[in-house]
Design a protein around this motif. Structure first.
Motif, PDB file in Angstrom:
ATOM      1  N   GLU A  52       0.833  -1.200   0.000  1.00 37.62           N
ATOM      2  CA  GLU A  52       0.000   0.000   0.000  1.00 37.62           C
ATOM      3  C   GLU A  52       0.870   1.254   0.000  1.00 37.62           C
ATOM      4  OE1 GLU A  52      -4.042   0.021   2.082  1.00 37.62           O
ATOM      5  OE2 GLU A  52      -2.789  -1.238   3.373  1.00 37.62           O
TER       6      GLU A  52
ATOM      7  N   ARG B 194      -0.410  13.834  -4.471  1.00 33.13           N
ATOM      8  CA  ARG B 194       0.552  13.441  -5.502  1.00 33.13           C
ATOM      9  C   ARG B 194       0.967  14.653  -6.337  1.00 33.13           C
ATOM     10  NH1 ARG B 194      -0.780   8.358  -9.118  1.00 33.13           N
ATOM     11  NH2 ARG B 194      -0.703   7.538  -7.018  1.00 33.13           N
TER      12      ARG B 194
ATOM     13  N   LEU C 175      -5.036  11.035  -2.342  1.00 36.59           N
ATOM     14  CA  LEU C 175      -4.055  10.518  -3.292  1.00 36.59           C
ATOM     15  C   LEU C 175      -3.765  11.484  -4.438  1.00 36.59           C
ATOM     16  CD1 LEU C 175      -2.278   8.076  -3.920  1.00 36.59           C
ATOM     17  CD2 LEU C 175      -4.160   7.169  -5.261  1.00 36.59           C
ATOM     18  N   ASP C 176      -4.777  11.985  -5.119  1.00 34.49           N
ATOM     19  CA  ASP C 176      -4.544  12.826  -6.292  1.00 34.49           C
ATOM     20  C   ASP C 176      -3.953  14.183  -5.943  1.00 34.49           C
ATOM     21  OD1 ASP C 176      -5.421  10.867  -8.026  1.00 34.49           O
ATOM     22  OD2 ASP C 176      -7.497  11.568  -8.006  1.00 34.49           O
TER      23      ASP C 176
ATOM     24  N   ARG D 233       0.556   5.347   1.089  1.00 36.04           N
ATOM     25  CA  ARG D 233      -0.228   6.330   1.841  1.00 36.04           C
ATOM     26  C   ARG D 233       0.482   7.682   1.781  1.00 36.04           C
ATOM     27  NH1 ARG D 233      -4.324   3.387   2.602  1.00 36.04           N
ATOM     28  NH2 ARG D 233      -4.501   1.941   4.324  1.00 36.04           N
TER      29      ARG D 233
END
Length: 187
Positions: A143, A171, A167-168, A145
């Motif tokens: 995973e 990132r 996440l998006d 995170r």
């Protein structure tokens, strides 16, 4: 003079101008500073001849490690945690982050750490000016995170806290940040 051609010509010129300016949009992002001769990296505030620099206390990973880490791929048998510090109100302090009470990294604004851990539960603590905040991160092998160190710096003081990253959006901010530590704590 044929006036029917003017709207088409105007539209064509506007379209060409737009197409020509789109590639320049990437030039508007702030470039990363070069790594110093001793391997440290400094976040720069201000454009004057006397800017304020906030520098890492340890050398940063090489460029190829940074490029590999920013693919955000999972590591086999490990929980990969990205610790991101990139918010508009956080501009100057050194903030110490500890991982499971075993490893400390001093973070700077607009920085990123990749930490590979054994699967399970892990405690991250940040400390600044005698205050602290902690977050517990849990995950399985394979995973990825994101946790964000969210700070605000004002003339009357500063504050920091942890936040689970989406996440998006995390990132996107991580790509524009400098990798200051790549830690493997699986042993």
């Amino acid at each position: 003079m044929d006036h029917s051609r003017l709207p088409r010509r105007r539209t064509l010129l506007i379209g060409l101008a737009a197409v020509g300016l789109v590639p320049l949009a990437g030039c508007m992002t702030k470039p990363l500073q070069p790594v110093r001769a001793d391997g440290s990296y400094c976040h720069r505030i201000g454009r004057s001849y006397r800017p304020t620099l906030t520098c890492t206390t340890e050398p940063v990973p090489p460029v190829d490690t940074e490029a590999q880490s920013k693919r955000f791929e999972p590591s086999a048998g490990a929980l990969t945690v990205y610790v991101l510090r990139k918010r508009w109100g956080d501009s100057r302090n050194l903030v110490v982050t500890s991982i499971d009470g075993r490893r400390q990294v001093t973070t700077i604004p607009e920085s990123l750490m990749r930490v590979r851990l054994k699967p399970g539960e892990h405690r991250l603590v940040l400390e600044w000016e005698g205050r602290s905040s902690e977050i517990v991160v849990t995950g399985a092998a394979g995973e990825v995170r994101f946790v964000e160190l969210v700070g605000s710096v004002w003339s009357w003081g500063s504050s920091y806290r942890w936040e689970n990253g989406a996440l998006d959006s995390s990132r996107d901010r991580a790509i524009a940040s400098k990798l200051i530590a790549d830690i493997d704590m699986r042993l």
